[in-house]
Design a protein around this motif. Structure first.
Motif, PDB file in Angstrom:
ATOM      1  N   TYR A 173      -1.466 -24.064 -37.765  1.00 26.85           N
ATOM      2  CA  TYR A 173      -2.160 -22.782 -37.916  1.00 26.85           C
ATOM      3  C   TYR A 173      -2.116 -22.222 -39.327  1.00 26.85           C
ATOM      4  N   LEU A 174      -1.117 -22.575 -40.118  1.00 26.23           N
ATOM      5  CA  LEU A 174      -1.008 -22.002 -41.462  1.00 26.23           C
ATOM      6  C   LEU A 174      -2.208 -22.303 -42.359  1.00 26.23           C
ATOM      7  N   PRO A 175      -2.798 -23.509 -42.336  1.00 30.69           N
ATOM      8  CA  PRO A 175      -3.998 -23.719 -43.162  1.00 30.69           C
ATOM      9  C   PRO A 175      -5.129 -22.758 -42.826  1.00 30.69           C
ATOM     10  N   THR A 176      -5.245 -22.372 -41.556  1.00 28.27           N
ATOM     11  CA  THR A 176      -6.277 -21.404 -41.186  1.00 28.27           C
ATOM     12  C   THR A 176      -6.023 -20.054 -41.828  1.00 28.27           C
TER      13      THR A 176
ATOM     14  N   GLN B  94      -8.968 -17.024 -42.181  1.00 27.36           N
ATOM     15  CA  GLN B  94      -9.744 -17.131 -40.950  1.00 27.36           C
ATOM     16  C   GLN B  94      -8.876 -16.999 -39.697  1.00 27.36           C
ATOM     17  N   GLY B  95      -7.591 -16.766 -39.887  1.00 28.36           N
ATOM     18  CA  GLY B  95      -6.702 -16.677 -38.747  1.00 28.36           C
ATOM     19  C   GLY B  95      -6.347 -15.245 -38.402  1.00 28.36           C
TER      20      GLY B  95
ATOM     21  N   ARG C 287       2.992 -13.660 -31.949  1.00 22.91           N
ATOM     22  CA  ARG C 287       3.172 -14.210 -30.607  1.00 22.91           C
ATOM     23  C   ARG C 287       4.011 -15.485 -30.616  1.00 22.91           C
ATOM     24  N   LEU C 288       3.861 -16.305 -31.661  1.00 18.32           N
ATOM     25  CA  LEU C 288       4.515 -17.617 -31.672  1.00 18.32           C
ATOM     26  C   LEU C 288       6.033 -17.548 -31.501  1.00 18.32           C
ATOM     27  N   PRO C 289       6.767 -16.751 -32.287  1.00 20.82           N
ATOM     28  CA  PRO C 289       8.227 -16.718 -32.073  1.00 20.82           C
ATOM     29  C   PRO C 289       8.625 -16.156 -30.715  1.00 20.82           C
ATOM     30  N   LEU C 290       7.853 -15.209 -30.193  1.00 21.54           N
ATOM     31  CA  LEU C 290       8.173 -14.662 -28.878  1.00 21.54           C
ATOM     32  C   LEU C 290       8.005 -15.710 -27.791  1.00 21.54           C
TER      33      LEU C 290
END
Length: 261
Positions: free
Chosen positions: A111-114, A119-120, A127-130
């Motif tokens: 996801y980091l390149p987005t 565009q992200g 949400r990811l760490p949760l």
């Protein structure tokens, strides 16, 4: 006397082409430990909660984290998860944090390149760490057996339960078999150069073993009159399970109400 017997270093160092599996024995052991039955510890009160209650709580929590668009809701969920982590003993807390970190690596890499191209969504990063902490905490406090029993209580079809049960047990079985083969190759290669395509040969041997074990399992199931039906184990809700359900119901209702504001 051969020259290799006079050397003080007896560690086996295979070439790069054949050494991938052998050099990753520690990683294989780490994965195999995840399939072992977890022992209950006095410092981890979450394991004493009813398995079905735990699974449903995690399911609704994941749905809430995935669907909410309010930062305040995610912040409150983060406080709740932090409180749960404080209830864990130091060993379980370390394992949960390590597992959550591993779960974060791949999504962040994708996801980091987005985000670099603007565009992200930064809300997704919250949400990811949760989600990773929620899943890591559940897997650390629940054994495979408890998961299968819980799925049976939720009326999952017996065919799916049978496939999950056999798959999980065979992963553990063939993982140990692969580890023993790697140790055997390493022991026989000390002092000599064995021209062996480790990867392809071991995979072929495991495949033949899988066929043989599959036939033995079929005969054993037939001899024991196994019809493919799993029977659920009755485990009534205790007072602390009911309090756990009540507290989390109020929590989820409150978070949903806050999310509408």
């Amino acid at each position: 006397m051969p020259d290799w017997l006079k050397e003080t270093q007896v560690e086996f160092t295979p070439n790069k082409k054949e050494a991938f599996l052998i050099k990753n024995q520690k990683g294989l052991l780490f994965l195999l430990r995840k399939f072992q039955k977890k022992e209950e510890t006095a410092g981890n009160p979450l394991r004493t909660i009813h398995p079905t209650v735990r699974l449903l709580t995690v399911f609704f929590l994941i749905i809430l984290i995935s669907l909410t668009r309010q930062v305040i809701v995610l912040w409150l969920i983060g406080l709740y998860l932090g409180g749960l982590l404080l209830l864990l003993d130091p060993v379980s807390l370390r394992l949960v944090c390590k597992k959550a970190g591993l779960l974060l690596v791949m999504p962040l890499m994708i996801y980091l390149p987005t985000l670099l191209f603007n565009q992200g969504s930064h809300l997704f990063l919250l949400r990811l760490p949760l989600l990773s902490i929620t899943l890591a905490n559940y897997t650390e406090t629940t054994s495979v057996y408890e998961l299968l029993v819980t799925l049976k209580r939720l009326h999952l079809p017996n065919v799916i339960l049978l496939q999950l049960d056999i798959t999980i047990k065979y992963i553990y079985l063939f993982g140990h078999l692969l580890l023993e083969m790697l140790q055997a190759v390493e022991a026989r290669a000390v002092g000599g150069k064995i021209k062996l395509a480790v990867g392809s040969n071991l995979i072929g041997l495991i495949y033949l073993k899988a066929i043989a074990y599959g036939k033995q399992l079929d005969r054993a199931m037939t001899a024991r009159c196994f019809t493919g039906e799993y029977y659920g184990v009755r485990q009534p809700l205790r007072k602390k399970d009911q309090l756990f359900v009540l507290a989390h119901s109020m929590l989820f209702i409150g978070l949903l109400w806050i999310g509408r504001i």
